[in-house]
Motif scaffolding. Structure first.
Motif, PDB file in Angstrom:
ATOM      1  N   ASN A  95       0.838  -1.199   0.000  1.00 34.18           N
ATOM      2  CA  ASN A  95       0.000   0.000   0.000  1.00 34.18           C
ATOM      3  C   ASN A  95       0.871   1.245   0.000  1.00 34.18           C
ATOM      4  OD1 ASN A  95      -2.437  -1.259  -0.102  1.00 34.18           O
ATOM      5  ND2 ASN A  95      -2.907  -1.024   2.056  1.00 34.18           N
ATOM      6  N   GLU A  96       0.365   2.265  -0.622  1.00 37.47           N
ATOM      7  CA  GLU A  96       1.082   3.528  -0.723  1.00 37.47           C
ATOM      8  C   GLU A  96       1.075   4.250   0.614  1.00 37.47           C
ATOM      9  OE1 GLU A  96       1.377   5.321  -4.103  1.00 37.47           O
ATOM     10  OE2 GLU A  96       0.661   3.680  -5.314  1.00 37.47           O
ATOM     11  N   ALA A  97       2.032   5.161   0.781  1.00 36.93           N
ATOM     12  CA  ALA A  97       2.117   5.955   2.002  1.00 36.93           C
ATOM     13  C   ALA A  97       0.862   6.806   2.136  1.00 36.93           C
ATOM     14  CB  ALA A  97       3.358   6.837   1.966  1.00 36.93           C
ATOM     15  N   GLY A  98       0.389   6.973   3.355  1.00 38.71           N
ATOM     16  CA  GLY A  98      -0.788   7.792   3.606  1.00 38.71           C
ATOM     17  C   GLY A  98      -1.378   7.504   4.965  1.00 38.71           C
ATOM     18  N   TRP A  99      -2.466   8.192   5.263  1.00 40.31           N
ATOM     19  CA  TRP A  99      -3.176   8.012   6.537  1.00 40.31           C
ATOM     20  C   TRP A  99      -4.201   6.899   6.365  1.00 40.31           C
ATOM     21  CZ3 TRP A  99      -1.530  10.346  10.840  1.00 40.31           C
ATOM     22  CH2 TRP A  99      -0.719  11.466  10.709  1.00 40.31           C
ATOM     23  N   TYR A 100      -4.185   5.932   7.285  1.00 41.52           N
ATOM     24  CA  TYR A 100      -5.098   4.791   7.248  1.00 41.52           C
ATOM     25  C   TYR A 100      -5.680   4.584   8.641  1.00 41.52           C
ATOM     26  CZ  TYR A 100      -3.022   3.639   2.753  1.00 41.52           C
ATOM     27  OH  TYR A 100      -2.605   3.680   1.451  1.00 41.52           O
ATOM     28  N   PRO A 101      -6.791   3.837   8.748  1.00 41.83           N
ATOM     29  CA  PRO A 101      -7.337   3.532  10.067  1.00 41.83           C
ATOM     30  C   PRO A 101      -6.266   2.863  10.933  1.00 41.83           C
ATOM     31  CG  PRO A 101      -8.873   2.865   8.363  1.00 41.83           C
ATOM     32  CD  PRO A 101      -7.604   3.264   7.667  1.00 41.83           C
ATOM     33  N   ASP A 102      -6.230   3.252  12.191  1.00 44.08           N
ATOM     34  CA  ASP A 102      -5.232   2.718  13.119  1.00 44.08           C
ATOM     35  C   ASP A 102      -5.375   1.201  13.212  1.00 44.08           C
ATOM     36  OD1 ASP A 102      -3.211   2.659  14.974  1.00 44.08           O
ATOM     37  OD2 ASP A 102      -4.440   3.331  16.647  1.00 44.08           O
ATOM     38  N   PRO A 103      -4.265   0.450  13.072  1.00 41.91           N
ATOM     39  CA  PRO A 103      -4.346  -1.014  13.112  1.00 41.91           C
ATOM     40  C   PRO A 103      -4.781  -1.558  14.478  1.00 41.91           C
ATOM     41  CG  PRO A 103      -2.051  -0.312  13.002  1.00 41.91           C
ATOM     42  CD  PRO A 103      -2.907   0.906  12.821  1.00 41.91           C
ATOM     43  N   SER A 104      -4.792  -0.706  15.502  1.00 47.02           N
ATOM     44  CA  SER A 104      -5.262  -1.161  16.813  1.00 47.02           C
ATOM     45  C   SER A 104      -6.768  -1.397  16.805  1.00 47.02           C
ATOM     46  CB  SER A 104      -4.899  -0.139  17.900  1.00 47.02           C
ATOM     47  OG  SER A 104      -5.677   1.040  17.725  1.00 47.02           O
ATOM     48  N   GLY A 105      -7.451  -0.894  15.782  1.00 43.02           N
ATOM     49  CA  GLY A 105      -8.901  -1.084  15.684  1.00 43.02           C
ATOM     50  C   GLY A 105      -9.698   0.080  16.240  1.00 43.02           C
ATOM     51  N   ASP A 106      -9.038   1.092  16.777  1.00 42.78           N
ATOM     52  CA  ASP A 106      -9.726   2.265  17.328  1.00 42.78           C
ATOM     53  C   ASP A 106     -10.252   3.111  16.163  1.00 42.78           C
ATOM     54  OD1 ASP A 106     -10.618   4.529  18.595  1.00 42.78           O
ATOM     55  OD2 ASP A 106      -8.759   4.905  19.697  1.00 42.78           O
ATOM     56  N   PRO A 107     -11.595   3.203  15.971  1.00 35.70           N
ATOM     57  CA  PRO A 107     -12.142   3.924  14.818  1.00 35.70           C
ATOM     58  C   PRO A 107     -11.955   5.433  14.901  1.00 35.70           C
ATOM     59  CG  PRO A 107     -13.917   3.181  16.234  1.00 35.70           C
ATOM     60  CD  PRO A 107     -12.648   2.597  16.792  1.00 35.70           C
ATOM     61  N   SER A 108     -11.537   5.957  16.057  1.00 40.20           N
ATOM     62  CA  SER A 108     -11.371   7.402  16.200  1.00 40.20           C
ATOM     63  C   SER A 108      -9.951   7.854  15.864  1.00 40.20           C
ATOM     64  CB  SER A 108     -11.716   7.837  17.626  1.00 40.20           C
ATOM     65  OG  SER A 108     -10.760   7.322  18.538  1.00 40.20           O
ATOM     66  N   LYS A 109      -9.067   6.923  15.453  1.00 36.64           N
ATOM     67  CA  LYS A 109      -7.682   7.282  15.163  1.00 36.64           C
ATOM     68  C   LYS A 109      -7.294   6.890  13.742  1.00 36.64           C
ATOM     69  CE  LYS A 109      -5.651   7.016  19.758  1.00 36.64           C
ATOM     70  NZ  LYS A 109      -4.638   6.341  20.566  1.00 36.64           N
ATOM     71  N   MET A 110      -6.409   7.700  13.166  1.00 34.19           N
ATOM     72  CA  MET A 110      -5.768   7.403  11.894  1.00 34.19           C
ATOM     73  C   MET A 110      -4.270   7.348  12.186  1.00 34.19           C
ATOM     74  SD  MET A 110      -8.227   7.393   9.582  1.00 34.19           S
ATOM     75  CE  MET A 110      -7.502   7.700   8.003  1.00 34.19           C
ATOM     76  N   ARG A 111      -3.562   6.418  11.536  1.00 34.73           N
ATOM     77  CA  ARG A 111      -2.114   6.283  11.717  1.00 34.73           C
ATOM     78  C   ARG A 111      -1.450   6.387  10.349  1.00 34.73           C
ATOM     79  NH1 ARG A 111       1.019   4.777  15.941  1.00 34.73           N
ATOM     80  NH2 ARG A 111      -0.825   4.189  17.097  1.00 34.73           N
ATOM     81  N   PHE A 112      -0.241   6.955  10.319  1.00 33.58           N
ATOM     82  CA  PHE A 112       0.463   7.152   9.051  1.00 33.58           C
ATOM     83  C   PHE A 112       1.267   5.914   8.693  1.00 33.58           C
ATOM     84  CE2 PHE A 112       3.629   8.783   6.109  1.00 33.58           C
ATOM     85  CZ  PHE A 112       2.820   9.524   5.264  1.00 33.58           C
ATOM     86  N   TRP A 113       1.041   5.402   7.464  1.00 36.36           N
ATOM     87  CA  TRP A 113       1.797   4.283   6.901  1.00 36.36           C
ATOM     88  C   TRP A 113       2.784   4.897   5.912  1.00 36.36           C
ATOM     89  CZ3 TRP A 113       2.641  -0.780   7.379  1.00 36.36           C
ATOM     90  CH2 TRP A 113       3.160  -1.486   6.305  1.00 36.36           C
ATOM     91  N   ASN A 114       4.098   4.715   6.136  1.00 34.42           N
ATOM     92  CA  ASN A 114       5.101   5.368   5.290  1.00 34.42           C
ATOM     93  C   ASN A 114       5.436   4.576   4.030  1.00 34.42           C
ATOM     94  OD1 ASN A 114       6.804   3.316   6.153  1.00 34.42           O
ATOM     95  ND2 ASN A 114       8.116   4.652   7.386  1.00 34.42           N
ATOM     96  N   GLY A 115       4.696   3.530   3.760  1.00 33.67           N
ATOM     97  CA  GLY A 115       4.933   2.693   2.598  1.00 33.67           C
ATOM     98  C   GLY A 115       5.644   1.396   2.935  1.00 33.67           C
ATOM     99  N   ALA A 116       6.277   1.380   4.128  1.00 33.67           N
ATOM    100  CA  ALA A 116       6.983   0.176   4.557  1.00 33.67           C
ATOM    101  C   ALA A 116       6.543  -0.277   5.945  1.00 33.67           C
ATOM    102  CB  ALA A 116       8.491   0.422   4.568  1.00 33.67           C
ATOM    103  N   GLN A 117       6.191   0.686   6.800  1.00 34.26           N
ATOM    104  CA  GLN A 117       5.796   0.342   8.169  1.00 34.26           C
ATOM    105  C   GLN A 117       4.933   1.448   8.757  1.00 34.26           C
ATOM    106  OE1 GLN A 117       9.401   0.005  10.396  1.00 34.26           O
ATOM    107  NE2 GLN A 117       9.880   2.175  10.288  1.00 34.26           N
TER     108      GLN A 117
END
Length: 147
Positions: A4-26
């Motif tokens: 997946n490309e770098a960007g803001w995605y739903p937090d992998p913890s499952g908390d629907p109120s948070k977005m986490r940044f994926w830098n393309g690798a982690q």
């Protein structure tokens, strides 16, 4: 998330109120909160604001595939008054017909800035100052810029 490309995605913890940044690798430590009225999921492969960039992390809300900064009440008031001045200018110069070709779309865009769906840029503020209303343009230039 591999591929997946770098960007803001739903937090992998499952908390629907948070977005986490994926830098393309982690996943990074950069998080932001999502307002309840905004979408809570990014489109796969969507691009967002880079953490530490002009939008900042930990502040603002998710709008489409970009994190917009939160608007305080002072900015909201400035933007609403700017919109009112745009409408007044559009109505008062309606007799000239030709200016309506740019005043109506610019007033609609000004409404979007007030509602937070459009970015408040210096370029739009200057164009509003020149082509629609001097006061409205100044108010948009004084208000916090989104991009």
């Amino acid at each position: 998330m591999a591929g997946n490309e770098a960007g803001w995605y739903p937090d992998p913890s499952g908390d629907p109120s948070k977005m986490r940044f994926w830098n393309g690798a982690q996943w990074t430590d950069d998080c932001t909160t999502v307002q309840p009225s905004q979408p809570t999921a990014a489109q796969p492969g969507s691009y967002g604001a880079q953490p530490g960039g002009q939008y900042g992390y930990g502040q603002g809300y998710y709008q489409g595939s970009v994190v917009q900064p939160a608007m305080d009440s002072n900015d909201q008031t400035l933007r609403m008054v700017a919109f009112v001045f745009c409408i007044l200018s559009t109505v008062s110069l309606g007799w000239a017909i030709i200016p309506l070709a740019w005043m109506i779309p610019m007033s609609v865009h000004c409404w979007g800035i007030y509602k937070g769906t459009k970015a408040n840029t210096a370029a739009f503020g200057v164009c509003t100052l020149i082509f629609v209303n001097l006061v409205a343009g100044i108010l948009l230039l004084v208000s916090k810029k989104d991009a």
